[in-house]
Write a protein that holds these residues in place. Structure first.
Motif, PDB file in Angstrom:
ATOM      1  N   PHE A 135     -37.389  19.689  -7.403  1.00  0.00           N
ATOM      2  CA  PHE A 135     -36.459  20.560  -8.125  1.00  0.00           C
ATOM      3  C   PHE A 135     -35.153  19.802  -8.333  1.00  0.00           C
ATOM      4  O   PHE A 135     -34.421  19.528  -7.386  1.00  0.00           O
ATOM      5  CB  PHE A 135     -36.217  21.853  -7.346  1.00  0.00           C
ATOM      6  N   THR A 137     -31.569  19.790  -9.776  1.00  0.00           N
ATOM      7  CA  THR A 137     -30.523  20.711 -10.229  1.00  0.00           C
ATOM      8  C   THR A 137     -29.341  19.985 -10.858  1.00  0.00           C
ATOM      9  O   THR A 137     -28.408  20.632 -11.335  1.00  0.00           O
ATOM     10  CB  THR A 137     -30.008  21.560  -9.053  1.00  0.00           C
ATOM     11  N   THR A 170     -33.844  22.715 -12.922  1.00  0.00           N
ATOM     12  CA  THR A 170     -33.326  24.049 -12.611  1.00  0.00           C
ATOM     13  C   THR A 170     -31.811  23.971 -12.521  1.00  0.00           C
ATOM     14  O   THR A 170     -31.274  23.348 -11.604  1.00  0.00           O
ATOM     15  CB  THR A 170     -33.904  24.567 -11.284  1.00  0.00           C
ATOM     16  N   ARG A 173     -29.303  29.641 -10.536  1.00  0.00           N
ATOM     17  CA  ARG A 173     -29.927  30.241  -9.350  1.00  0.00           C
ATOM     18  C   ARG A 173     -31.277  30.849  -9.677  1.00  0.00           C
ATOM     19  O   ARG A 173     -32.256  30.661  -8.935  1.00  0.00           O
ATOM     20  CB  ARG A 173     -29.009  31.330  -8.793  1.00  0.00           C
ATOM     21  N   GLU A 175     -33.311  30.193 -12.126  1.00  0.00           N
ATOM     22  CA  GLU A 175     -34.334  29.194 -12.446  1.00  0.00           C
ATOM     23  C   GLU A 175     -34.924  28.598 -11.179  1.00  0.00           C
ATOM     24  O   GLU A 175     -36.138  28.347 -11.112  1.00  0.00           O
ATOM     25  CB  GLU A 175     -33.728  28.088 -13.317  1.00  0.00           C
ATOM     26  N   LEU A 176     -34.098  28.376 -10.160  1.00  0.00           N
ATOM     27  CA  LEU A 176     -34.598  27.835  -8.896  1.00  0.00           C
ATOM     28  C   LEU A 176     -35.516  28.830  -8.195  1.00  0.00           C
ATOM     29  O   LEU A 176     -36.614  28.474  -7.744  1.00  0.00           O
ATOM     30  CB  LEU A 176     -33.424  27.465  -7.986  1.00  0.00           C
ATOM     31  N   ILE A 198     -35.604  19.834  -3.021  1.00  0.00           N
ATOM     32  CA  ILE A 198     -34.575  20.487  -3.828  1.00  0.00           C
ATOM     33  C   ILE A 198     -33.334  19.609  -3.797  1.00  0.00           C
ATOM     34  O   ILE A 198     -32.684  19.450  -2.767  1.00  0.00           O
ATOM     35  CB  ILE A 198     -34.237  21.898  -3.306  1.00  0.00           C
ATOM     36  N   LEU A 201     -28.887  21.639  -3.410  1.00  0.00           N
ATOM     37  CA  LEU A 201     -28.590  23.059  -3.294  1.00  0.00           C
ATOM     38  C   LEU A 201     -27.174  23.431  -3.753  1.00  0.00           C
ATOM     39  O   LEU A 201     -27.001  24.441  -4.445  1.00  0.00           O
ATOM     40  CB  LEU A 201     -28.828  23.513  -1.853  1.00  0.00           C
ATOM     41  N   VAL A 204     -26.429  24.554  -7.565  1.00  0.00           N
ATOM     42  CA  VAL A 204     -26.702  25.907  -8.075  1.00  0.00           C
ATOM     43  C   VAL A 204     -25.905  26.964  -7.311  1.00  0.00           C
ATOM     44  O   VAL A 204     -25.506  27.971  -7.887  1.00  0.00           O
ATOM     45  CB  VAL A 204     -28.212  26.238  -8.022  1.00  0.00           C
ATOM     46  N   LEU A 221     -33.316  33.056  -0.974  1.00  0.00           N
ATOM     47  CA  LEU A 221     -33.868  31.712  -1.090  1.00  0.00           C
ATOM     48  C   LEU A 221     -34.467  31.231   0.224  1.00  0.00           C
ATOM     49  O   LEU A 221     -35.581  30.674   0.260  1.00  0.00           O
ATOM     50  CB  LEU A 221     -32.764  30.747  -1.547  1.00  0.00           C
TER      51      LEU A 221
END
Length: 317
Positions: A135, A137, A170, A173, A175-176, A198, A201, A204, A221
């Motif tokens: 992921f 971001t 992403t 928020r 989208e994640l 990820i 963090l 996002v 989350l």
């Protein structure tokens, strides 16, 4: 924990799902717990349709009891230790990354967090032949950099390794969260997966300065990550920022202090927190274990590693 979407039931049209999401009804559990009369107003369904949906969701998505011994045996049979590919780092982690846990790699900006994540990704797809979900971001993931990690391999092997990496862009928020629910649905359909990264963090989370909203989002989350990691024996690796704070004024600054980003709630979430930092020597970085509830702390809690074009290695070759 199942995310509501239009494929679940004919009554859950795109319009109805969108209306429910706007009223903070995101999952089957949210719908089941909500008052029927309130759902009639929110979703614009009649009372009979709401009750029918509640019955359907309860039957198909409510938790079922599991025998404790059978569950324990299942966890043992599915658990594994994922080597980082760097022997010295594996040593301070008692062998590597234990599935069913959330790991954090934190550090100052431009300290090597993303590169460490890519090195771990490389080891999992190349040496373990497992898939990795990444992921991104911050738009930091580069296919060119990923290709360099596997330099020296022929085209067939390169395509095989890169095909095992799924990248999610992403930027918000939602989208994640939606991406993680997509992963969860794929796992329920027998997706084979050992590592979810990820990166990062704070990108996002800091989109809002509302602490109450941030904590509510983190709670959602974290529950989702813990469910996925434990239920499917997957490792989560989260990159996080370290910020530096100083007392004093512009002329004289005192007492430099470092803080882990994402707030107090997040501070105790990761099972193991690693810190990466640059050293005075070119291409040499230091990895330290800051805290862990699964690693037996040793006299040596930090090691030096070196950054090469193919990722981090134990020593400069």
């Amino acid at each position: 924990m199942n995310r509501l979407h239009s494929q679940i039931h004919p009554l859950l049209t795109e319009e109805v799902v969108g209306t429910l999401h706007a009223k903070q009804v995101f999952t089957a559990a949210d719908f089941i717990k909500a008052e029927a009369q309130q759902l009639v107003k929110t979703a614009r369904l009649n009372f009979k349709e709401v009750l029918a949906l509640k019955k359907f969701l309860t039957k198909n998505f409510a938790p079922t009891p599991v025998n404790g011994l059978n569950y324990y045996k299942s966890v043992l049979s599915n658990s594994a230790i994922i080597p980082t590919g760097i022997n010295s780092v594996d040593h301070i982690l008692n062998g590597g990354l234990f599935t069913g846990n959330v790991y954090e790699i934190c550090g100052l900006p431009n300290s090597g967090k993303t590169q460490f994540s890519l090195s771990l990704m490389k080891n999992v797809v190349q040496n373990m032949q497992q898939q990795v979900y990444f992921f991104d971001t911050k738009s930091d993931f580069s296919a060119i950099k990923a290709k360099k990690l596997f330099s020296g391999h022929n085209q067939e092997h390169l395509q095989d390794y890169l095909s095992k990496v799924t990248v999610f862009r992403t930027y918000t928020r939602h989208e994640l969260i939606n991406g993680l629910y997509e992963v969860k649905n794929n796992l329920e359909n027998d997706l084979k997966l050992r590592l979810i990264i990820i990166d990062s963090l704070p990108a996002v989370l800091f989109s809002s300065h509302d602490s109450s909203s941030n904590n509510s989002y983190l709670n959602h989350l974290v529950n989702l990550m813990r469910y996925i990691s434990v239920e499917y024996q997957i490792v989560f690796l989260i990159t996080n920022l370290v910020t530096t704070w100083s007392d004093g004024d512009f002329k004289k600054q005192q007492d430099h202090m470092e803080k882990i980003a994402c707030g107090r709630y997040w501070f105790t979430v990761p099972n193991t927190r690693l810190k990466i930092e640059k050293t005075n020597k070119e291409n040499m970085f230091k990895i330290s274990v800051l805290r862990s509830d699964i690693v037996n702390r040793k006299s040596q809690d930090s090691v030096n590693i070196f950054l090469m074009d193919t990722g981090f290695v134990e020593q400069c070759k």
